[in-house]
Write an enzyme that holds these catalytic residues in place. Sequence first.
Site, PDB file in Angstrom:
ATOM      1  N   ASP A  24     -15.470  23.600   2.637  1.00  0.00           N
ATOM      2  CA  ASP A  24     -14.330  24.604   3.214  1.00  0.00           C
ATOM      3  C   ASP A  24     -13.569  23.687   4.262  1.00  0.00           C
ATOM      4  O   ASP A  24     -14.464  22.660   5.058  1.00  0.00           O
ATOM      5  CB  ASP A  24     -15.076  25.661   3.850  1.00  0.00           C
ATOM      6  CG  ASP A  24     -13.881  26.797   4.335  1.00  0.00           C
ATOM      7  OD1 ASP A  24     -12.947  26.783   3.763  1.00  0.00           O
ATOM      8  OD2 ASP A  24     -14.219  27.521   5.223  1.00  0.00           O
ATOM      9  N   ASN A  72      -9.637  32.780  -5.126  1.00  0.00           N
ATOM     10  CA  ASN A  72      -8.598  31.812  -4.677  1.00  0.00           C
ATOM     11  C   ASN A  72      -7.292  32.155  -5.004  1.00  0.00           C
ATOM     12  O   ASN A  72      -6.203  31.437  -4.806  1.00  0.00           O
ATOM     13  CB  ASN A  72      -9.051  30.386  -4.708  1.00  0.00           C
ATOM     14  CG  ASN A  72      -9.993  29.956  -3.750  1.00  0.00           C
ATOM     15  OD1 ASN A  72     -10.781  29.304  -3.922  1.00  0.00           O
ATOM     16  ND2 ASN A  72     -10.119  30.726  -2.499  1.00  0.00           N
TER      17      ASN A  72
END
Length: 246
Positions: A24, A72
């Site tokens: 991330d 996503n």
Amino acid sequence: MALKRQPQHGQVPGCPHHVAIIMDGNGRWATQRGRPRLFGHHAGARRVREIVEACPHVGVRYLTIFAFSTENWKRTQVEVAGLMNLFRRYIIRETKALMANGVCVRFIGDRDRLDNKLITLMNDLEAATAANDVVHLTIAINYGGRDEVSRATRRLAQDVADGRLRPEDVDEETLPRYLDTCVLPDPDLVIRTSGEARISNFLLWQSAYSEYEFIDTLWPDFTRTEFESLCSAFGGRDRRYGGVRP
């Protein structure tokens, strides 16, 4: 009595055998530099090679990385298209290095929504590296833990309906055989970069007894040194798996 897991083949005592990483912070890393988010994703992809190459030196035989989640797809079309292109380029560019380093590559996740060119590249890379055994790199693309369990449950239910499995034989050891990760050991250590302290639907079943490290470093800044330090610190964890010390 404490429950002790014996080191598996090739495992270095005190080191995590299987490390999973939620990579991330790519977008924030790019934004901090006044660049588009995709610039950060490309920087993050380059970081993957360094971490893969570090694995044998710290006794990590299995590395699983979270590249693209089922959630996503909510990102902008530009970013999603850029990520899919990055995945294709990564496979083409890294195949030689992966082979040279003895890396066996697997992909997990639902491939149905991916484009045919990417699926072909994924299949070809899996086939080309299948005999490698130094590091087992698993890349999660269009992956979500709940989606994985749902798909596994459907397959299990179909086997029950077809008479290949009796309902009374289903226990906690049964479902893992239907998961995308059925050939992998559960992760010993899960690392999340960028300062967020959540698991984001990653390896929900498999990480029931994993140790977690939530670190502030953004993924493109995550170095081999920091990775090795976290793996070394893992040896000091007191892992009792629900038991107690005698």
